[in-house]
Write an enzyme that holds these catalytic residues in place. Structure first.
Site, mmCIF file in Angstrom:
data_model
loop_
_atom_site.group_PDB
_atom_site.id
_atom_site.type_symbol
_atom_site.label_atom_id
_atom_site.label_comp_id
_atom_site.label_asym_id
_atom_site.label_seq_id
_atom_site.Cartn_x
_atom_site.Cartn_y
_atom_site.Cartn_z
ATOM 1 C CB THR A 1 52.393 45.588 43.879
ATOM 2 O OG1 THR A 1 53.008 44.475 44.319
ATOM 3 C CG2 THR A 1 53.117 46.087 42.672
ATOM 4 C CE LYS B 1 45.240 25.089 28.835
ATOM 5 N NZ LYS B 1 46.713 24.717 29.041
HETATM 6 P P1 AMP Z 1 47.907 47.492 40.038
HETATM 7 O O1 AMP Z 1 49.310 47.154 40.049
HETATM 8 O O2 AMP Z 1 47.282 47.147 41.619
HETATM 9 O O3 AMP Z 1 47.513 48.739 39.596
HETATM 10 O O4 AMP Z 1 47.147 46.118 39.160
HETATM 11 C C1 AMP Z 1 47.747 46.149 37.894
HETATM 12 C C2 AMP Z 1 46.748 44.953 37.131
HETATM 13 O O5 AMP Z 1 45.520 45.442 37.103
HETATM 14 C C3 AMP Z 1 47.038 44.932 35.872
HETATM 15 O O6 AMP Z 1 48.382 43.935 35.635
HETATM 16 C C4 AMP Z 1 45.695 44.316 35.069
HETATM 17 O O7 AMP Z 1 45.527 42.858 35.581
HETATM 18 C C5 AMP Z 1 44.755 44.897 35.921
HETATM 19 N N1 AMP Z 1 44.196 46.020 34.983
HETATM 20 C C6 AMP Z 1 44.652 47.302 35.107
HETATM 21 N N2 AMP Z 1 43.958 47.929 34.128
HETATM 22 C C7 AMP Z 1 43.102 47.132 33.463
HETATM 23 C C8 AMP Z 1 42.287 47.380 32.311
HETATM 24 N N3 AMP Z 1 41.995 48.418 31.894
HETATM 25 N N4 AMP Z 1 41.661 46.242 32.041
HETATM 26 C C9 AMP Z 1 42.138 44.956 32.580
HETATM 27 N N5 AMP Z 1 42.829 44.787 33.715
HETATM 28 C C10 AMP Z 1 43.489 45.947 34.031
#
Ligand code: AMP
Length: 548
Positions: free
Chosen positions: A189, A442
């Site tokens: 990640t 918040k």
């Molecule tokens: P990653 O593991 O780097 O792909 O990040 C995942 C995170 O990206 C998720 O937990 C969300 O916070 C954000 N994320 C992914 N897709 C979306 C979306 N369509 N809308 C809002 N946030 C998203």
């Protein structure tokens, strides 16, 4: 009594075997680093992936060994995906946008034996290799002998040429059968806080994710489609497109490293792309380019957008100005990545504004994955479209523990994975992310959704990109601060921008101030890095109050 049907382990090599046999002449087109266009077919690629499995054996790779890639989207990266996991080893895709420190950390943490890398990353490899604790035996550069650049590595790490090795190998390798639970891919990640953590996908999880992704209600790929994954193959397996496209006999168009609006437009038109997928930042860039140049996308029908919230203004602009349907998806590295998908549907009697609001939500859970929202005590919250809570998921392709951690250690006591997102779910199951939990604002005890405020800002003329962060405030604890990048050649009046919020959100949601920047910081996966913005602007309102 058991059923009497055949059982075959779900193994990723079966995808490329199927594509080679039943869609053998379907193309993989790659834009290479030097700008040249390379063409191959699934049949030829499958043969080269078997050659690569021989190369790996020759370099001492055994099942379960970790083999890293540091590469843009190309036919060679496809060969690595299938050659490495197909022979039973683990394909570890490394994100080249990480710092040399992080790259060294994850190569060590994964225990990678080999690194296959594009020639554009030599500086990063040299910087990372100097920090490695040990274990890496060779770097194989994805090049022909003539293209090999100089690469200075510490003693004990060999530098090898991919095409020389491939040339010397034969194609007699036979894809083996083994337990479908065997690890196939490893992806860390991006880790906005702390060190990156490894998500270890199994053959089974990838296969089930591929089948779910291929459903008509999700990616719905088919022969005749020409799919361009703009999302890099180092970001959660390219959102599965390197598996989904060959399994359905759809062609792949690999864009390489140039993801600016002009390059993407040219490649889409030259290669008759029908479907593409990527993060909003790329599509905002593409839209700006189309508007400025007057160019059109001749064949693109659908854009799948995820990774960060897709602004409704983007959905509307592509639909109205270009006749392209935007499909909004949500997921994360830990969910392979697909979790929810907003399938385009028309509802009788729904007005245009309500339809746009619905399309901008992150969508329904796809079959094979379940979701819920809970409060801080873990109690499930209602699906009323208003109550927001911590999003949790479970399913066949959701991570249960990070690489190196105890089994099940990433789950709650009752088996759910907590996503770190705050969401609402409407009565019809349509989920909406209101914030990443670290990004929530918040103010005076009330939650304010930064995503909603950003969506309103990018709908204003003159705004190219926007981020809203929580800024410290002496009275309200936190207040929203709007940070915008003006479109090239436009002036933005901050007061007019803020006035645009009136009537769209409660008055206390309206940001306290606007900061203009030439560019927003982006994370390694192309998302706006709010962490950087918070570091820079957390005290903006306090300092401004002191100056007044
Ligand atoms: P990653 O593991 O780097 O792909 O990040 C995942 C995170 O990206 C998720 O937990 C969300 O916070 C954000 N994320 C992914 N897709 C979306 C979306 N369509 N809308 C809002 N946030 C998203």
């Amino acid at each position: 009594m058991f059923g009497l049907m055949q059982e075959h382990p779900l193994l990723v090599a079966s995808i490329i075997q199927h594509a080679a046999r039943h869609h053998g002449q379907t193309e993989i087109v790659s834009r290479l680093l030097d700008g040249a266009t390379h063409r191959t077919t699934y049949a030829a690629m499958e043969r080269r992936a078997r050659r690569l499995a021989r190369v790996l054996q020759g370099l001492g790779i055994r099942p379960h060994d970790r083999v890293a890639t540091l590469a843009w989207n190309s036919f060679r990266h496809m060969e690595l995906y299938y050659g490495i996991s197909g022979m039973g080893a683990i394909c570890h895709t490394v994100n080249p946008r990480l710092s040399p420190d992080d790259v060294a950390y994850i190569l060590d943490h994964a225990g990678d034996a080999l690194l296959f890398a594009d020639t554009s990353f030599t500086a990063l490899i040299e910087a990372a290799a100097a920090k490695l604790a040990g274990g890496l035996r060779a770097v194989v550069l994805l090049a022909t002998p003539e293209q090999m650049p100089p690469l200075a590595l510490p003693p004990g790490i060999a530098v090898l040429c991919y095409e020389t090795l491939m040339e010397a190998a034969d194609e007699t390798f036979v894809w083996p059968h083994f337990d479908e639970r065997t690890a196939a891919n490893l992806c860390y990640t991006s880790g906005t806080t702390g060190r990156p953590k490894g998500v270890l996908y199994s053959h089974r999880s990838i296969m089930l994710h591929t089948m779910a992704e291929n459903a008509a209600a999700v990616f719905g790929l088919r022969p005749g489609d020409r799919v361009m994954p703009v999302v890099p193959m180092f970001h959660v397996n390219g959102w599965g497109s390197a598996y989904a496209a060959p399994s359905m006999g759809a062609a792949l168009v690999m864009p390489g490293r140039h993801l600016d609006g002009a390059s993407v437009t040219r490649l889409m038109n030259e290669e008759r792309v029908t479907v593409s997928a990527g993060v909003p930042t790329v599509w905002l860039g593409l839209l700006a380019h189309l508007r400025a140049s007057g160019e059109r996308l001749a064949t693109v029908r659908r854009l799948i957008i995820g990774g960060s919230a897709c602004p409704p203004a983007l959905i509307e602009a592509f639909d109205r100005e270009y006749g392209i349907t935007v499909e909004h998806a949500w997921g994360m590295t830990e969910t392979s990545p697909l979790g929810t998908f907003n399938t385009p549907i028309d509802l009788a009697g729904e007005d245009a504004a309500a339809a746009l609001r619905r399309k901008a939500r992150q969508g329904r859970a796809i079959f094979g994955l379940d979701m819920r929202i809970v409060d801080d005590e873990g109690r499930e919250l209602p699906w009323d479209g208003v109550t927001s809570g911590n999003l949790q998921v479970r399913g066949h392709w959701v991570c249960s523990a990070y690489y190196g951690d105890a089994p099940g250690s990433a789950l709650t006591g009752d088996g759910w994975f907590t996503c770190g997102d705050v969401a609402t779910i409407s009565p019809d199951g349509n989920m909406e992310i209101t914030d990443r939990s670290k990004d929530v604002i918040k103010s005076g005890g009330e939650w304010i959704s930064s995503i909603l405020l950003e969506n309103i800002a990018v709908a204003q003329p003159g705004v190219a990109e926007a981020a809203v962060i929580a800024a410290a405030h002496p009275k309200w604890d936190e207040r929203p601060l709007l940070i915008v990048v003006p479109r090239a050649g436009t002036e933005i009046d901050p007061a007019a921008l803020l006035a645009g919020y009136r009537g769209q959100v409660p008055n206390y949601w309206i940001p306290d101030a606007v900061v203009m920047l030439e560019e927003l910081p982006h994370s390694a996966t192309g998302k706006i890095s709010k962490l950087d913005l918070r570091r820079r602007f957390r005290d903006y309102l306090l300092t401004r109050a002191a100056d007044d």
